[in-house]
Design an enzyme around this catalytic site. Structure first.
Site, PDB file in Angstrom:
ATOM      1  N   SER A  89       0.745  -1.122  -0.028  1.00  0.00           N
ATOM      2  CA  SER A  89      -0.122   0.011  -0.177  1.00  0.00           C
ATOM      3  C   SER A  89       0.501   1.220  -0.342  1.00  0.00           C
ATOM      4  O   SER A  89       2.038   1.037   0.320  1.00  0.00           O
ATOM      5  CB  SER A  89      -0.936   0.178   0.732  1.00  0.00           C
ATOM      6  OG  SER A  89      -0.445  -0.076   2.511  1.00  0.00           O
ATOM      7  N   ASP A  90       0.033   2.272  -0.303  1.00  0.00           N
ATOM      8  CA  ASP A  90       1.291   3.767  -0.188  1.00  0.00           C
ATOM      9  C   ASP A  90       1.192   3.870   1.326  1.00  0.00           C
ATOM     10  O   ASP A  90       0.260   2.899   2.065  1.00  0.00           O
ATOM     11  CB  ASP A  90       0.524   4.811  -0.901  1.00  0.00           C
ATOM     12  CG  ASP A  90       1.383   5.929  -0.914  1.00  0.00           C
ATOM     13  OD1 ASP A  90       2.157   6.100   0.146  1.00  0.00           O
ATOM     14  OD2 ASP A  90       1.467   6.355  -2.032  1.00  0.00           O
ATOM     15  N   CYS A  91       1.120   4.964   1.953  1.00  0.00           N
ATOM     16  CA  CYS A  91       2.014   4.855   3.700  1.00  0.00           C
ATOM     17  C   CYS A  91       0.402   5.210   4.335  1.00  0.00           C
ATOM     18  O   CYS A  91       0.088   6.616   4.280  1.00  0.00           O
ATOM     19  CB  CYS A  91       2.995   5.534   3.728  1.00  0.00           C
ATOM     20  SG  CYS A  91       3.916   4.979   3.542  1.00  0.00           S
TER      21      CYS A  91
ATOM     22  N   ALA B 101      -2.078   3.773   3.361  1.00  0.00           N
ATOM     23  CA  ALA B 101      -3.532   4.104   2.410  1.00  0.00           C
ATOM     24  C   ALA B 101      -4.519   2.730   2.875  1.00  0.00           C
ATOM     25  O   ALA B 101      -5.642   3.254   2.641  1.00  0.00           O
ATOM     26  CB  ALA B 101      -3.056   3.122   0.624  1.00  0.00           C
TER      27      ALA B 101
END
Length: 756
Positions: free
Chosen positions: A280-282, A284
């Site tokens: 995931s993006d941070c 997310a």
């Protein structure tokens, strides 16, 4: 990365990084042959298949241990001799850092810098690991989202607005990081370092007029997904063989990317054959519940992403809520095991479970490879090739090295090493600012920054005018920087800061000769004022050119290098800001005056076109006669359509259809030059919402003064002549197509034939 919680994430792993790395310069690894705990474990046996090794490893973990591995700061498992691992490291311009310690990299040991390249090296990454200054070898780069809107703050990270260019860039970036060419490809399935293509998918808005990426719902048609947003990721996976993908914050058509089974499992893994991990993006995962409200409970968010096919969470949400999701029967443990299989497979491919890395093929990559002369030369060459000459009235450039006795260099970007490297950059080896580069050519060089900062809230007009009047030539180094365009900061207009633009015009009017304007910026700027000002003789755009950017600019200005760069994006006029940035449609809608986006669909006024760029040489083209200019598509007699779906043709048929196009190019100038050749295809009439034109091939050729060469391009009709229908299917339509390069065109006919 979600900025509000960034400092918290740093604190979570920064302390452990410093404690672990300060103790030893030995790189962290598992399966030490001297460790009696692990020598007998099957997961340590390098002769076994990776799948078997991973299955053995995962079977030995408790539920708590399994959960501890689902976040970017994966904990150590001492009883199995497994050290902590940091999944989050950056490498957009080369190995990157933040606050002297990047997420998995530090620069306070033997190695204190890394080569800084222009907008976007695996060897340097491995060298830093071998020096004991890395807790991870997974780098979250490249950014291959389409630069859809000129205001996007992160457009600077990407290769531009064209899907083909973005895909080719992705493949080259990934292969370079992962070591496909290391010693002739001897690594096989093993990795020198791991690359991660991001942000999957349709992510190109950060923070525009209060609309934030964390909650933005990108409404994207199947047609636009098929021929614009998805192709770079498909190339990254199928041709580049990337070992990582990052799912984006935003929703697409209502579904969060990280919770989209169709996107992560069905498309990436199922259709494209992705073999790697998905992060995931941070934060997310957290926003799926906390910001988007898509998941009712934290445990629902955890279950959604792991069931969709995501493997690791940048953040802490999976660490906090996975166990309760299992206990509440929202998530089967098998979904955790699936994620762990992908995660440990990548770590094994990196050689982190093969014993002492010094004894592995890449174990001899030492600190001497970081900031090596070879790499710094490469950074210089990349900077030279990326600089674009936008204007050169009366051949003002190149300046004479013998006749230019004094030089005025003015501008807030003239002596800023920080501006050169852009974002997500490490400490550069030996940065050369534009001022320093120009000083190496002219001893009598006078400098003033002209503005208090790039935003130019205060302009020092009197002082700047004074030094400009006294010099033979004036170089203005202006533009933008990370205060004007960056992650979490989209622009609201396309102009230079007002006082900066006024300063440029004031100086241009008083200088002895027409001035040279140099722009440092990631995104396009409406500089119509400079384009039309006779007192501004030349304009150069350098992007954020990396540590060697100042030297490259000086070489071009004084004629030691012949510029050949081309714009990777359309430069729109200021009026384009009337188009809502939230509108994801690529194609124009005449009924609503929506103009469309990028050179492929936008037909409105432009400051400069995609692919535009001048040179000190003049080049001419000739498309040589081909043995075939007709492409036959075989259809059944029952097919009433003028097109054939590419999916029905098959790989073998498509492979047989490809052929070579030859173009003769000649350098008519007095200087040698590296010349990029761009081959487009278009149809005489825009039909069925097809692109106005589409780049189908590009390559550069080095030509001496007066030299000519015949350059071959491979045309693949299934790829290059196909178009997307509204349902997202790719088809080849019968009819006339025009290949174009420069001002030359050649017709191709696609003819439908019936199977007998």
């Amino acid at each position: 990365m979600k900025l509000p919680t960034l400092s918290v994430l740093y604190l979570i792993h920064l302390t452990s990084l410093l404690l672990i790395l300060a103790e030893s310069t030995q790189p962290p690894f598992s399966c030490d042959i001297s460790d009696p705990r692990t020598k007998s474990y099957p997961f340590c046996k390098t002769t076994l298949p990776i799948t078997q090794r991973v299955q053995d490893l995962v079977s030995r973990l408790t539920l708590d241990e399994k959960i501890s591995q689902l976040v970017n700061s994966a904990s150590s498992i001492p009883r199995l001799g497994i050290p902590a691992y940091q999944w989050w490291s950056e490498a957009l311009h080369g190995v990157a850092y933040s606050l002297k310690v990047t997420q998995g990299i530090r620069f306070n040991g033997t190695i204190q810098s890394a080569t800084s390249f222009p907008q976007a090296v695996g060897i340097e990454a491995r060298a830093i690991y071998n020096a004991g200054q890395a807790m991870g070898m997974t780098f979250w780069a490249p950014n291959i989202n389409i630069y859809r809107d000129p205001r996007w703050g992160r457009g600077q990270e990407t290769p531009g607005e064209d899907p083909l260019v973005s895909g080719k860039y992705a493949v080259s970036f990934v292969r370079g990081i992962q070591g496909d060419s290391f010693e002739g490809g001897k690594l096989g399935q093993h990795l020198q370092a791991s690359a991660c293509c991001k942000h999957f998918t349709a992510y190109d808005l950060d923070n525009w007029k209060g609309v934030k990426r964390y909650v933005f719902n990108a409404k994207v048609s199947l047609q636009d997904l098929a021929d614009t947003y998805q192709p770079p990721f498909q190339s990254c996976i199928q041709q580049g063989k990337a070992s990582g993908i990052m799912c984006a914050y935003n929703r697409v058509n209502g579904v969060p990317n990280c919770a989209d089974y169709n996107l992560l499992s069905k498309t990436a893994r199922g259709q494209w054959g992705f073999n790697g991990y998905i992060t995931s993006d941070c934060d997310a995962v957290a926003i799926i519940h906390e910001d988007q409200g898509y998941a009712k409970l934290p445990e629902d968010a955890v279950a959604d992403v792991l069931k969709a096919g995501m493997d690791v969470n940048c953040g802490t949400y999976l660490k906090k809520y996975t166990k309760s999701a299992v206990e509440k029967r929202k998530l089967p443990v098998s979904k955790i095991d699936r994620a762990l299989h992908n995660l440990f497979s990548v770590r094994i491919r990196l050689g982190l479970f093969d014993g002492n890395p010094v004894k592995q093929p890449y174990g001899t990559i030492g600190s001497d490879k970081v900031c090596s002369q070879e790499h710094r030369n490469l950074a210089l060459e990349a900077a030279r090739n990326g600089i674009v000459l936008l204007k050169n009235t009366d051949k003002l450039l190149p300046l004479s090295k013998t006749k230019t006795t004094s030089l005025a260099v003015i501008g807030p970007n003239a002596n800023s090493a920080k501006t050169l490297v852009g974002n997500y950059a490490g400490p550069p080896c030996k940065p050369v600012t534009p001022l320093q580069g120009l000083q190496s050519y002219v001893k009598d060089t006078r400098f003033h920054q002209g503005c208090n900062a790039v935003n130019c809230s205060s302009a020092f007009i009197a002082q700047s005018v004074k030094i400009a009047k006294g010099a033979d030539h004036v170089v203005l180094v202006m533009g933008l920087d990370q205060t004007q365009e960056s992650e979490d900061h989209d622009r609201v207009d396309l102009l230079l800061p007002p006082k900066q633009q006024n300063l440029i015009s004031r100086i241009a009017r008083v200088a002895k000769n027409p001035v040279i304007l140099v722009l440092l910026s990631g995104g396009p700027v409406d500089i119509s004022f400079a384009k039309n000002d006779q007192h501004i003789g030349s304009v150069l755009w350098a992007g954020y050119p990396g540590e060697a950017g100042g030297r490259a600019l000086a070489e071009i200005i004084f004629g030691d290098y012949n510029p050949g760069g081309r714009l990777p994006v359309t430069w729109y006029p200021q009026s384009y800001v009337n188009v809502p940035m939230t509108d994801m449609r690529m194609r124009p809608e005449p009924s609503s005056s929506y103009p469309g986006r990028t050179y492929r669909f936008y037909q409105g006024p432009k400051v400069f076109e995609f692919g535009y760029g001048l040179s000190y040489s003049n080049y001419t083209y000739e498309i040589l006669p081909v043995t075939q200019n007709r492409v036959h598509i075989m259809v059944e007699r029952s097919n009433p359509h003028r097109y054939l779906p590419v999916s029905e043709m098959g790989d073998e048929v498509c492979e047989k259809m490809k052929y070579t196009v030859k173009v003769r190019v000649k350098n008519h100038g007095a200087m040698a030059g590296k010349h990029p050749m761009l081959l487009f295809v278009r149809q005489p009439k825009m039909v069925n919402r097809r692109p106005v034109r589409q780049l189908v091939a590009f390559q550069s050729v080095n030509l001496n003064a007066g030299e000519r060469a015949d350059v071959e391009f491979e045309l693949r009709p299934c790829e290059h002549l196909s178009s997307a229908k509204k349902d997202g299917s790719m088809v080849i339509e019968e009819g006339s197509y025009l290949l174009s390069i420069g001002d030359k065109e050649s017709e191709i006919q696609v003819v439908k034939q019936y199977n007998s």
